[in-house]
Design a protein around this motif. Structure first.
Motif, PDB file in Angstrom:
ATOM      1  N   ARG A  37      15.407   5.920   2.812  1.00 30.68           N
ATOM      2  CA  ARG A  37      14.433   4.831   2.819  1.00 30.68           C
ATOM      3  C   ARG A  37      14.149   4.398   4.248  1.00 30.68           C
ATOM      4  N   GLU A  38      12.895   4.228   4.494  1.00 34.66           N
ATOM      5  CA  GLU A  38      12.568   3.720   5.818  1.00 34.66           C
ATOM      6  C   GLU A  38      12.561   2.211   5.734  1.00 34.66           C
ATOM      7  N   LYS A  39      13.232   1.586   6.663  1.00 39.94           N
ATOM      8  CA  LYS A  39      13.275   0.137   6.649  1.00 39.94           C
ATOM      9  C   LYS A  39      12.399  -0.420   7.752  1.00 39.94           C
ATOM     10  N   GLU A  40      11.876  -1.585   7.495  1.00 41.50           N
ATOM     11  CA  GLU A  40      11.034  -2.177   8.529  1.00 41.50           C
ATOM     12  C   GLU A  40      11.882  -2.445   9.758  1.00 41.50           C
ATOM     13  N   ARG A  96      -0.133  -8.308  12.752  1.00 40.83           N
ATOM     14  CA  ARG A  96      -0.212  -8.498  11.303  1.00 40.83           C
ATOM     15  C   ARG A  96      -0.510  -9.948  10.941  1.00 40.83           C
ATOM     16  N   TYR A 134      -6.143  -7.749   9.915  1.00 43.51           N
ATOM     17  CA  TYR A 134      -5.151  -6.906   9.252  1.00 43.51           C
ATOM     18  C   TYR A 134      -5.563  -6.562   7.833  1.00 43.51           C
ATOM     19  N   ILE A 190      -4.580  -2.237   7.464  1.00 45.83           N
ATOM     20  CA  ILE A 190      -3.314  -2.580   6.830  1.00 45.83           C
ATOM     21  C   ILE A 190      -2.411  -1.345   6.749  1.00 45.83           C
ATOM     22  N   ILE A 191      -3.003  -0.204   6.473  1.00 50.35           N
ATOM     23  CA  ILE A 191      -2.235   1.040   6.367  1.00 50.35           C
ATOM     24  C   ILE A 191      -1.814   1.509   7.751  1.00 50.35           C
ATOM     25  N   SER A 196       0.883  -0.724   9.442  1.00 50.34           N
ATOM     26  CA  SER A 196       2.229  -0.679   8.867  1.00 50.34           C
ATOM     27  C   SER A 196       2.875   0.690   9.072  1.00 50.34           C
ATOM     28  N   GLN A 197       2.063   1.744   9.005  1.00 56.84           N
ATOM     29  CA  GLN A 197       2.611   3.086   9.243  1.00 56.84           C
ATOM     30  C   GLN A 197       3.203   3.169  10.648  1.00 56.84           C
ATOM     31  N   TYR A 248       6.452   1.375  11.215  1.00 56.36           N
ATOM     32  CA  TYR A 248       7.635   2.057  10.711  1.00 56.36           C
ATOM     33  C   TYR A 248       8.020   3.250  11.563  1.00 56.36           C
ATOM     34  N   ARG A 253       1.961   9.037   0.347  1.00 58.88           N
ATOM     35  CA  ARG A 253       1.260   7.777   0.588  1.00 58.88           C
ATOM     36  C   ARG A 253      -0.242   7.989   0.597  1.00 58.88           C
ATOM     37  N   LEU A 291       3.117   1.561  -2.012  1.00 64.18           N
ATOM     38  CA  LEU A 291       3.391   2.042  -0.653  1.00 64.18           C
ATOM     39  C   LEU A 291       4.616   1.319  -0.119  1.00 64.18           C
ATOM     40  N   THR A 297       5.811   1.015   2.752  1.00 68.04           N
ATOM     41  CA  THR A 297       5.737   0.367   4.065  1.00 68.04           C
ATOM     42  C   THR A 297       5.032  -0.987   3.981  1.00 68.04           C
ATOM     43  N   LEU A 298       4.544  -1.325   2.781  1.00 69.57           N
ATOM     44  CA  LEU A 298       3.831  -2.594   2.615  1.00 69.57           C
ATOM     45  C   LEU A 298       4.627  -3.515   1.693  1.00 69.57           C
ATOM     46  N   TYR A 330      11.334  -1.477  -2.074  1.00 70.17           N
ATOM     47  CA  TYR A 330      12.699  -1.014  -2.295  1.00 70.17           C
ATOM     48  C   TYR A 330      13.681  -2.159  -2.542  1.00 70.17           C
TER      49      TYR A 330
END
Lengths: 643, 255
Positions: free
Chosen positions: A191-194, A262, A268, A274-275, A278-279, A282, A557, B98, B100-101, B143
């Motif tokens: 999982r990618e976390k912010e 953001r 935003y 928005i995409i 956020s991409q 990350y 995505r 998504l 990431t959102l 998540y």
């Protein structure tokens, strides 16, 4: 099916992924081969006056290149191996032994390495001739020599790259043993976390870069910071603060900025912003290290090539500053002098623009009144009379004349640097000759000389009265100065004069300095340029395959976006924006670092480097842009390949 | 009553000469405004193909399909994207949020894409979050929340832009029974009070029993149609089970 044939098949199937890596590897082999060939080749060395320099220069460049290439191949290989964790996991699950998987990966790397080596040497054999032509042109030779490919160069290239390939291939083999089966299957699912970002560190990054820049832009002569840290430590401090600052900038400041952006909901929440935002948020942190390396390499390359190019570019003006007369020598013997004069007057290729015979004095002086930095108080000067100065200045086409009286004097200092050279105007020195002392006071300073620096000492112009008075007390000499047409092509004339004039004549010629300047700066550009291109190709391909890996994990995505009604055109736009961000960051940082380094350098060198540096940056950016477009295209293809 | 979806003689074949597989054959179907239609059938019956064609991400080999008065078969790629954005809402089995959102950003995505002003987005998202009871988790990331919450977030995203037709593909497939019931009740409420038109593909008889009408497909053809009318949900569920057992698929997997 043998392991070897599976390895071959894997390469073929993955070729689009490997293509840029393969291409950059071939390119670096070609350049290495060219450098080594030049090292072994003696046709250039025979054409050049400074032959041993060239051979050792290319040996050095080859070493730098090979270190870089080794790191690049090592990095790329472990990157590729990691990327294929899942595949390795599948093989493991099917019961293939790690030893066998390792062997397969070893074969793959090895096959690619050998293939690149063969193609590289073959291409190198063809292209090196062409590169040598470029080098000859850059060094200012017209003649094309009979350059030939030496067996020694082939063997050298083959062995060096074979060792690198073997070591890096073995590294892939070793990596397999570190993988755990369960990890292999979860590799892509992490999982990618912010990312978190701290304002403090973001601020620190700016402060660090700021300190580095500030130190670099200080005036060496009177900076307190440089004085306290010392001339050796300060450049190191600059290097560390700027590199660390750049890393933190990419690692934290970008995240902070993106998070801040953001907050502006109006922007935003509009379309795909928005995409994209956020991409990037990350992804940027994971890229920080690569981007820093690329920024630093870009800065180094640009600075090196920019410096070499500006030396090349300003060669004529800097040589004519040191050699205002095309030819100049001290008359030691009237017979030789008239012989030399005949040669010059009768030269077919050159017309004489002017010929002047000057009377000069040589005197020691006590210079304690000049407040110079760390130099002895005793210095020998060449004295020129006001009358002779005005005459020669007029012949050289300078619209200036001096009028000095009594003990007034004017200093001629073509390498005057404010803050580092003594402040002449207003201060006094004492001339001594035959036990007599004569105090003179500087009234004027000219930032040029009318005499060639290779023939005389630092020159002072004194009033005609004083000159007459000192004539009896000092060593006198007669100087011949010539201005000729096509002074930059006076090779044969210079050679001929060198043949008859004795050492004591202190013969100086514009051509001699001009040619050696062209030679060394041309050589620097050639090596710097090609090293820079290798760096560029390698770092470009690293960004490329990093981005493609991201594209593969982003596929899902973009599929969601496509399903909920995002047009392909819009997807392309947001991909272009994101990739632009990744590409632009190191380029901008690199250019900024380079600009600071060069403006510090240009102050030191007393020349404006703007034009040559802008040309270098332009070319660099153009090549970089090609990589950008290739990456955007490949990225877009991966994420829209849904059906 | 307005017809939202009209399919006339839709066929879909895969493969090339000599090796043709027919996925859909002579499908005639119409869905009226305010309906809640379930599509059922055994695996390989053509449910997903039909849904993909109605979703405009696949095209039929022949036939006419009109959604909200627009013929989707003749539209080009660009127009289809706009069409999906403005007229259709999607709920997928695996949520398709998504990661990431935040939940909120996921829900407002369709509005952002249509360049709706930020103030209006805020109002609309809150309204819908209240309807699905997910207001407290709006600022969480996918998540951090449960499957049921994810699916309700996905459902919120599907209806946020007021689509003409909501297409749900096995929405309860990955949920536990409690979350599934809660989601189905939400969809039911949405259908009753908002008069939203919903088409749901499912192989779960329990989920289908929340629909007003269930259409059965077998081997690419329409097989049977059931109307709930005045039946209770339990009675309707029994009827659905009977049809399924006659299909021979043996779908007794959920009660």
């Amino acid at each position: 099916m043998t392991l070897f044939s599976i390895a071959g098949k894997n390469i073929r199937k993955n070729f689009t992924n490997y293509f840029l890596y393969f291409a950059s590897m071939i390119f670096s082999i070609v350049i290495y081969f060219t450098f080594v060939s030049l090292k072994y080749d003696n046709s250039i060395q025979s054409a050049s006056d400074s032959s041993p320099k060239i051979s050792s220069a290319f040996s050095g460049a080859a070493v730098v290149l090979i270190i870089f290439v080794a790191i690049f191949i090592w990095y790329s290989n472990s990157f590729f191996t990691r990327k294929r964790k899942k595949e390795v996991g599948l093989y493991s699950l099917l019961g293939v032994r790690k030893k066998q998987i390792g062997r397969m990966l070893f074969y793959e790397n090895f096959l690619m390495g050998v293939l690149a080596l063969i193609v590289g040497i073959a291409l190198g054999s063809v292209l090196s001739r062409f590169f040598v032509m470029i080098l000859m042109k850059a060094m200012g030779y017209d003649a094309i020599t009979n350059f030939s490919i030496s067996l020694a160069a082939i063997v050298n290239t083959f062995i060096v790259f074979m060792i690198i390939t073997l070591i890096t291939s073995f590294q892939g083999y070793r990596l397999i043993y570190r993988f755990k089966l369960i990890e292999l299957f979860h590799a892509d699912q992490l999982r990618e976390k912010e990312p978190k970002a701290s304002w403090l560190i973001a601020l620190l990054s700016l402060v660090l870069v700021g300190i580095g820049y500030w130190l670099a832009l200080q005036n060496l002569a009177n900076s307190k910071a440089w004085a306290t840290l010392g001339l050796m430590v300060t450049p190191l401090v600059i290097l560390v603060t700027v590199i660390l600052g750049t890393y933190l900038l990419f690692n934290t400041l970008t995240v902070t900025m993106l998070k801040l952006s953001r907050r502006n909901k109006k922007r935003y929440w509009k379309g795909l912003n928005i995409i994209g935002t956020s991409q990037l948020l990350y992804r940027i942190k994971g890229n920080a290290r690569t981007l820093t390396i690329i920024a630093v390499l870009s800065a180094t390359t640009l600075t090196a090539v920019g410096t070499a190019y500006s030396l090349y570019y300003s060669n004529r003006s800097s040589v004519s500053l040191v050699n205002p007369n095309s030819l100049m020598f001290i008359s030691t013997n009237s017979k030789i002098t008239s012989q030399a004069d005949t040669i010059i007057q009768h030269s077919k290729e050159h017309d004489v623009l002017y010929h002047t015979t000057l009377e000069l004095l040589e005197m020691d002086a006590d210079t304690s009144g000049l407040d110079q930095i760390s130099q002895s108080d005793e210095q020998t000067f060449t004295l020129l009379s006001n009358r002779d100065f005005n005459r020669l200045a007029k012949q050289q086409g300078r619209g200036e004349a001096l009028s000095l009286h009594a003990d007034e004097a004017a200093a001629l200092d073509p390498i005057y640097i404010k803050g580092m050279s003594p402040e002449y105007v207003g201060s006094s020195i004492t001339l001594s000759g035959n036990g007599d002392q004569e105090k003179i006071t500087f009234k004027d300073l000219k930032k040029y000389s009318v005499l060639n620096q290779g023939t005389v000492y630092s020159t002072i112009v004194v009033s005609d009265d004083l000159f007459a008075k000192l004539e009896s007390k000092a060593k006198t000499m007669t100087l011949e100065a010539y201005g000729i047409t096509h002074q930059d092509k006076a090779q044969s004339l210079t050679k001929e004069l060198e043949g008859i004039l004795p050492e004591k004549a202190g013969f100086s010629s514009f051509y001699r300095d001009y040619a050696s300047g062209m030679e060394s700066s041309g050589l620097l550009i050639f090596m710097g340029g090609f090293l820079g291109l290798v760096f560029l190709a390698a770092t470009g391909s690293i960004i490329y395959f990093k981005q493609l890996t991201e594209a593969n994990s982003d596929k899902a995505r973009y599929l969601i976006l496509y399903k909920i009604g995002v047009k392909k055109r819009e997807i392309r736009k947001t991909v272009a924006k994101q990739v632009m961000f990744i590409f632009a960051l190191p380029l901008i940082a690199g250019i900024a670092h380079c600009a600071v380094a060069l403006s510090a350098l240009s102050r030191l060198m007393q020349t404006s480097l703007v034009i040559p540096v802008v040309i270098c940056m332009g070319i660099y950016t153009c090549i970089y842009l090609i990589y950008y477009f290739v990456t955007v295209n490949a990225y877009y293809k991966i994420v829209t390949n849904v059906k | 009553m307005k017809t939202i979806l009209q399919a006339i003689n839709v066929n879909k074949t895969f493969g090339t000469k000599g090796n043709i597989y027919t996925a859909l054959q002579h499908i005639n179907l119409s869905i009226e405004e305010g309906e809640f239609v379930g599509i059922m059938g055994p695996s390989g019956a053509g449910k997903s193909t039909l849904l993909n064609i109605f979703s405009t991400i696949d095209t039929p080999t022949s036939g006419e399909i009109t959604i909200d008065g627009q013929n989707i078969v003749t539209m080009n790629e660009e127009k289809l994207s706009d069409f999906r954005r403005n007229k259709l809402g999607f709920i997928f089995q695996d949520y398709n949020l998504l990661d990431t959102l935040t939940v909120k950003e996921n829900i407002l995505l369709p509005l952002a894409l249509s360049k709706v002003p930020a103030a209006e987005i805020e109002v609309r998202v809150n309204e819908i979050a209240d309807m699905f009871g997910i207001r407290p988790i709006l600022d969480k990331y996918p998540y951090h929340i449960s499957g049921g919450q994810k699916q309700r977030a996905a459902a919120s995203r599907a209806i946020v832009a007021n689509p003409s037709l909501i297409l749900a593909d096995e929405p309860t497939g990955a949920l536990d029974s409690k979350s599934a019931t809660s989601l189905l009740e939400s969809l039911s409420t949405l259908n009753e009070s908002n008069r939203s038109t919903i088409m749901m593909v499912t192989h779960d008889a329990y989920a289908a029993s929340y629909c007003k009408r269930v259409i059965f497909i077998n081997d690419g053809q329409l097989f049977k149609e059931l109307h709930k009318q005045d039946l209770t949900r339990k009675e309707f569920f029994q009827q659905i089970l009977e049809v399924l057992s006659s299909l021979g698929g043996g779908h007794h997997d959920a009660v």
